[in-house]
Every structure is written in structure tokens, then in C-alpha cells.
Write a protein that holds these residues in place. Structure first.
Motif, PDB file in Angstrom:
ATOM      1  N   TYR A  99       3.564   6.057   7.404  1.00  0.00           N
ATOM      2  CA  TYR A  99       2.271   5.173   6.909  1.00  0.00           C
ATOM      3  C   TYR A  99       0.944   5.403   7.776  1.00  0.00           C
ATOM      4  N   CYS A 142      -6.836   3.758   3.123  1.00  0.00           N
ATOM      5  CA  CYS A 142      -5.885   2.659   2.347  1.00  0.00           C
ATOM      6  C   CYS A 142      -5.629   3.360   1.216  1.00  0.00           C
ATOM      7  N   LEU A 146      -1.825   3.642  -0.496  1.00  0.00           N
ATOM      8  CA  LEU A 146      -1.640   3.189  -1.780  1.00  0.00           C
ATOM      9  C   LEU A 146      -0.860   4.371  -2.621  1.00  0.00           C
ATOM     10  N   LEU A 150       2.985   4.232  -4.093  1.00  0.00           N
ATOM     11  CA  LEU A 150       3.059   4.101  -5.526  1.00  0.00           C
ATOM     12  C   LEU A 150       3.355   5.574  -6.231  1.00  0.00           C
ATOM     13  N   ILE A 169      -5.746   3.602  -9.282  1.00  0.00           N
ATOM     14  CA  ILE A 169      -5.612   3.114  -7.817  1.00  0.00           C
ATOM     15  C   ILE A 169      -7.212   3.249  -7.358  1.00  0.00           C
ATOM     16  N   LEU A 173      -9.314   0.098  -5.913  1.00  0.00           N
ATOM     17  CA  LEU A 173      -9.704   0.003  -4.295  1.00  0.00           C
ATOM     18  C   LEU A 173     -11.172   0.076  -4.274  1.00  0.00           C
TER      19      LEU A 173
END
Length: 307
Positions: A99, A142, A146, A150, A169, A173
Motif C-alpha cells: 500500500y 489516496c 482506496l 475496495l 470512490i 474523495l
């Protein structure tokens, strides 16, 4: 919308083309870290060099032998690589290590993509960074994190579902980031109010579609290859470097928030209340913020976006 899709497609095809050429070269020459790992782990043996053509080359004043793997053996190499890749991905759950790297890569590439987009579409070349130190746009980092969190388990879902989830998303965001900047730091980095398809100041249908396309390409084409390439740290040095980078980004983000909060306070005529405020006013004053974040306005509204 057509320009956005074309740009995303062009970047993806160029990246895939470069990777494809590099892989084919490594397979043909019997080189590269992945090939050496296959030999070391016993996935391939010396028979891969059967019928190979050898030549002597000189590089940096040293002579060495270089192989050209036979076509039949190259197919075997690709088959083994594909089997290992499929096995790894089927059991893979993205880790914190992955990540962090995804965030860093996406923050840089997202910034580059946005810069090229504004140059091509609007003819404007300006700094669009999101942090005070380094070429990072954390909104894209980010977003990538995400999308990964997801959508990884949903990568085999129908394309329309992935598209809709990705668009949602991206919309959430952008709305959260834009609203937070406006209400916490009195700053605006973008506005869609001039667009006929805007939903709010920070969300528009065309960019929801862009997020949907990006999410679909990310989930189906980019993310599996990226996770496989990143893998897990095999040495303490790799883990240490990524940990230091994560600490730097956290410090960078914290310092950026502090700079924006203080810039918003200055715009409202609030004098410095402590030595930290004095330092921020001196080192990261209005002129610095204006030069660093050229597409941003602090204490004033952006003009409506061009149609």
C-alpha cells in the motif's frame, strides 16, 4: 471527456508497451532478476539454455558471453512466469508494504498525468503538487489506495460494477478533499462550477466517468501486475527504505496541513500566536505558497472552470 479517455489510454498503452518489450528482451537473453530467481528456485533448469546461441560482447571494458534463448525455450519461460504470477495473485492480500509503495507511485504518476492533461487540454503548464516537499499529489495516492482496498477482491466482478464503484470512490474523495480544504484552510485547488455537468463545486459527471475508467483499468490491468512486481520485502533494507519513505510522507502531509491552516489564518488577518506560527509565516509565507501551489487560491475563490 474524449481527451481524458485518450490520455489515460495512451499512458497505459505506453507503459504496457515498455514492460512488454523489457520482458521479451529478458526472456530472449536469459537475464533479469525474475529469470535469475526462477533458476535459483529450481522453477527452471539449465535445459532452458538448450539450442541457445552464444556471443561474446564487451561492456565497460570487460568481455562476457551473452545468450540468445531459442524460441521454444522462451515460450517455456513465459509459461512458468505466468503460472507463478497466477498462483501468487490468487493467494495475494495487499500488505501495508505494498500500500505504501502504491501510494507513492500513484501520487507521482497522478501528478504527472494531471500536469500533462492541463497542458494538452487547457494549454496551461503549472505546478499542481499537493505537498510542500516532493513531487506528490496525495489525492491520487489516496485514490489508488482506496481503489486497491475496495476493488482487489472484486476484480472479477462485471465491468459496470467496478466502473460504478470506482466513480463513487472518486466522487467521495474529491468532495471530501475539496470541502476540507475550503472549510479548514480557506483554500481552493479546483472547481467545476463552470462546467455544465457539475454536481457540486468539486464533483462533475465527466470526472466521475474518468474515475470509473481509471478504476476499471487499475483493477483489471494495472493492479495485478503492480502487486506482483512489488511483492513483499525480501531484505531488511527494502523494509527500512519503505518505512523511511512512509515516515517522510507522513511528515510532509502534516507539515502541508499546518502550512495551509496557517495560510488560511493569515488570509483572515489572524496574527501568529506562537513560535511555530512565526516559523511558518517566515519559511512558508504567502509568496512560497503561491509559487508552490500555482493552481490554488487561499482566502479567495477560483474562477469558474472553462467549459
Amino acid at each position: 471527456m474524449l481527451q481524458i479517455f485518450t490520455l489515460i489510454l495512451a499512458v497505459y498503452l505506453i507503459a504496457r508497451g515498455i514492460i512488454w518489450l523489457a520482458q521479451r528482451y529478458h526472456d530472449a537473453r536469459g537475464c533479469g532478476s525474475s529469470f535469475k530467481n526462477l533458476l535459483r528456485e529450481g522453477k527452471l533448469d539449465a535445459s532452458v539454455y538448450a539450442d541457445a546461441v552464444w556471443s561474446e560482447v564487451e561492456r565497460f571494458g570487460k568481455r562476457r558471453l551473452r545468450s540468445k534463448i531459442a524460441k521454444r525455450q522462451r515460450k517455456l519461460i513465459r509459461k512458468v512466469k505466468n503460472e507463478l504470477r497466477a498462483s501468487y495473485l490468487s493467494a495475494c492480500t495487499p500488505s501495508l508494504y505494498q500500500y505504501i509503495i502504491i501510494f507513492l507511485i500513484s501520487s507521482v504518476l497522478g501528478l504527472l498525468l494531471e500536469t500533462v492533461y492541463t497542458l494538452v487540454v487547457f494549454g496551461v503548464l503549472e505546478s499542481r503538487v499537493g505537498l510542500i516537499w516532493g513531487p506528490f499529489s496525495p489525492l491520487y495516492g489516496c485514490g489508488a489506495v482506496l481503489l486497491t482496498a475496495l476493488l482487489w477482491e472484486a476484480r472479477d466482478w462485471p465491468a459496470w460494477k467496478i466502473f460504478c464503484i470506482s466513480a463513487a470512490i472518486g466522487g467521495v474523495l474529491e468532495q471530501f478533499a475539496g470541502w476540507s480544504m475550503e472549510h479548514l484552510a480557506h483554500a481552493q485547488s479546483w472547481t467545476y462550477l463552470g462546467l455544465p455537468d457539475h454536481i457540486s463545486q468539486w464533483v462533475a459527471w465527466r470526472f466521475l466517468a474518468m474515475w470509473g475508467i481509471v478504476g476499471l483499468v487499475w483493477c483489471r490491468a494495472i493492479l495485478p501486475e503492480l502487486l506482483y512486481r512489488i511483492g513483499e520485502p525480501t531484505t531488511t533494507r527494502q523494509a527500512a527504505v519503505v518505512t523511511l519513505l512512509a515516515a517522510f510522507i507522513a511528515l510532509d502531509a502534516g507539515m502541508t496541513v499546518a502550512c495551509f491552516l496557517r495560510a488560511g489564518a493569515r488570509a483572515n488577518g489572524i496574527p501568529p500566536a506562537n513560535p511555530i506560527d512565526v516559523y511558518l509565516d517566515t519559511r512558508y509565507g504567502d509568496s512560497f505558497m503561491k509559487d508552490k501551489f500555482e493552481n490554488m487560491r487561499i482566502g479567495q475563490d477560483l474562477p469558474p472552470a472553462p467549459r
